[in-house]
Write an enzyme that holds these catalytic residues in place. Structure first.
Site, mmCIF file in Angstrom:
data_model
loop_
_atom_site.group_PDB
_atom_site.id
_atom_site.type_symbol
_atom_site.label_atom_id
_atom_site.label_comp_id
_atom_site.label_asym_id
_atom_site.label_seq_id
_atom_site.Cartn_x
_atom_site.Cartn_y
_atom_site.Cartn_z
ATOM 1 N N THR A 198 -3.651 7.404 -0.181
ATOM 2 C CA THR A 198 -4.442 6.198 -0.389
ATOM 3 C C THR A 198 -5.194 5.817 0.870
ATOM 4 O O THR A 198 -6.395 5.521 0.834
ATOM 5 C CB THR A 198 -3.535 5.033 -0.826
ATOM 6 O OG1 THR A 198 -2.795 5.417 -1.987
ATOM 7 C CG2 THR A 198 -4.359 3.788 -1.147
ATOM 8 N N PHE A 220 0.818 -1.216 0.000
ATOM 9 C CA PHE A 220 0.000 0.000 0.000
ATOM 10 C C PHE A 220 0.847 1.259 0.000
ATOM 11 O O PHE A 220 1.713 1.441 0.870
ATOM 12 C CB PHE A 220 -0.877 0.042 1.257
ATOM 13 C CG PHE A 220 -2.078 -0.840 1.202
ATOM 14 C CD1 PHE A 220 -3.278 -0.391 0.682
ATOM 15 C CD2 PHE A 220 -1.996 -2.145 1.669
ATOM 16 C CE1 PHE A 220 -4.392 -1.225 0.641
ATOM 17 C CE2 PHE A 220 -3.097 -2.975 1.635
ATOM 18 C CZ PHE A 220 -4.297 -2.520 1.116
ATOM 19 N N ASP A 221 0.559 2.129 -0.943
ATOM 20 C CA ASP A 221 0.896 3.527 -0.718
ATOM 21 C C ASP A 221 0.049 3.986 0.465
ATOM 22 O O ASP A 221 -1.094 3.549 0.625
ATOM 23 C CB ASP A 221 0.565 4.347 -1.964
ATOM 24 C CG ASP A 221 0.662 5.828 -1.713
ATOM 25 O OD1 ASP A 221 1.753 6.293 -1.342
ATOM 26 O OD2 ASP A 221 -0.363 6.523 -1.857
ATOM 27 N N VAL A 222 0.597 4.844 1.288
ATOM 28 C CA VAL A 222 -0.102 5.230 2.515
ATOM 29 C C VAL A 222 -0.706 6.627 2.410
ATOM 30 O O VAL A 222 -1.915 6.821 2.606
ATOM 31 C CB VAL A 222 0.857 5.147 3.733
ATOM 32 C CG1 VAL A 222 0.163 5.642 5.004
ATOM 33 C CG2 VAL A 222 1.353 3.710 3.914
ATOM 34 N N VAL A 228 -1.376 -1.419 -4.296
ATOM 35 C CA VAL A 228 -2.596 -0.612 -4.155
ATOM 36 C C VAL A 228 -2.205 0.830 -3.869
ATOM 37 O O VAL A 228 -1.480 1.106 -2.902
ATOM 38 C CB VAL A 228 -3.471 -1.152 -3.001
ATOM 39 C CG1 VAL A 228 -4.776 -0.360 -2.908
ATOM 40 C CG2 VAL A 228 -3.745 -2.639 -3.181
#
Length: 238
Positions: free
Chosen positions: A16, A11-13, A178
């Site tokens: 996102t 995951f990009d944080v 994601v």
């Protein structure tokens, strides 16, 4: 290949899972109000995106929190904001107050039932510790720009993360990346052969917001307007 065939979601944080645009707007509007300056949300977010793009090219190895003071100074010049050293430093220190998107915590809990969740962020370790707390500690592993020595969209961030996952027995085909940002994540991940899921947080809104613009939109394997839509798709067995 179905969503449920994967074993890992990276995951990009920021953007996102964490609503950084709200965090930026809250801080800048407060500074603008104190200075008697009236600004639109669009003007603030565009100024941030331009400053971030320039700073990324100047200092591609710095985690983004370390870029925030010079970015604020550039924004201050454009927007007519106070630009003292404390104003610039307080911009970085506003990070712990940045909120999660309303669906992030619950959707991550649902996804965690099926997948190994990995944070892969341009943040430093300090910022990610706050973001992970805000998100109720959902991650099985953490990768920051501070660890890697580079920022996305540099491919070395992806290589570093893939290497860590390989030591835990995960193959390349097990990974779904994601992210919200076409600029930082989706385009480079596609070039590197990753399966990707674009969470288009600005779906239905005008412009690119606080994310630097791209000339061409990379087509992801999956495309949702929110994280809960991704969790729903997983639970439906797609």
């Amino acid at each position: 290949m179905a969503l449920t065939d994967r074993k890992v979601m990276t995951f990009d944080v920021v953007g996102t899972l964490i609503d950084f645009e709200t965090g930026i707007l809250d801080y800048v509007h407060a500074r603008a109000q104190g200075a008697g300056v009236t600004l639109t949300d669009g003007a603030i977010l565009e100024a941030y995106a331009v400053a971030e793009d320039r700073q990324h090219h100047l200092t591609p190895r710095l985690p983004f929190p370390s870029m925030m003071a010079p970015m604020y100074r550039e924004m201050a010049e454009v927007l007519g904001l106070p630009d003292s050293n404390s104003d610039a430093e307080e911009f970085r220190l506003s990070i712990p107050r940045w909120p999660a998107f309303a669906d992030s915590v619950a959707a991550l809990k649902r996804l965690k039932r099926r997948f190994n969740l990995v944070a892969m962020t341009n943040s430093d370790d300090w910022a990610l510790s706050h973001f992970a707390k805000t998100l109720d500690q959902p991650f099985d592993d953490l990768v920051t720009a501070e660890m890697v020595g580079w920022n996305k969209p540099d491919p070395q961030v992806f290589a570093f993360t893939r290497g860590r996952l390989s030591t835990k027995g995960f193959a390349f085909a097990d990974i779904l990346h994601v992210a919200q940002s076409q600029y930082h994540d989706i385009a480079v991940a596609r070039r590197l052969g990753y399966h990707t899921c674009w969470i288009e947080r600005r779906k239905g809104k005008q412009g690119a917001g606080a994310t630097p613009k791209v000339q061409n939109v990379a087509i992801p394997d999956y495309h949702f307007g929110s994280l809960v839509e991704l969790a729903d798709a997983v639970d439906s067995g797609k």
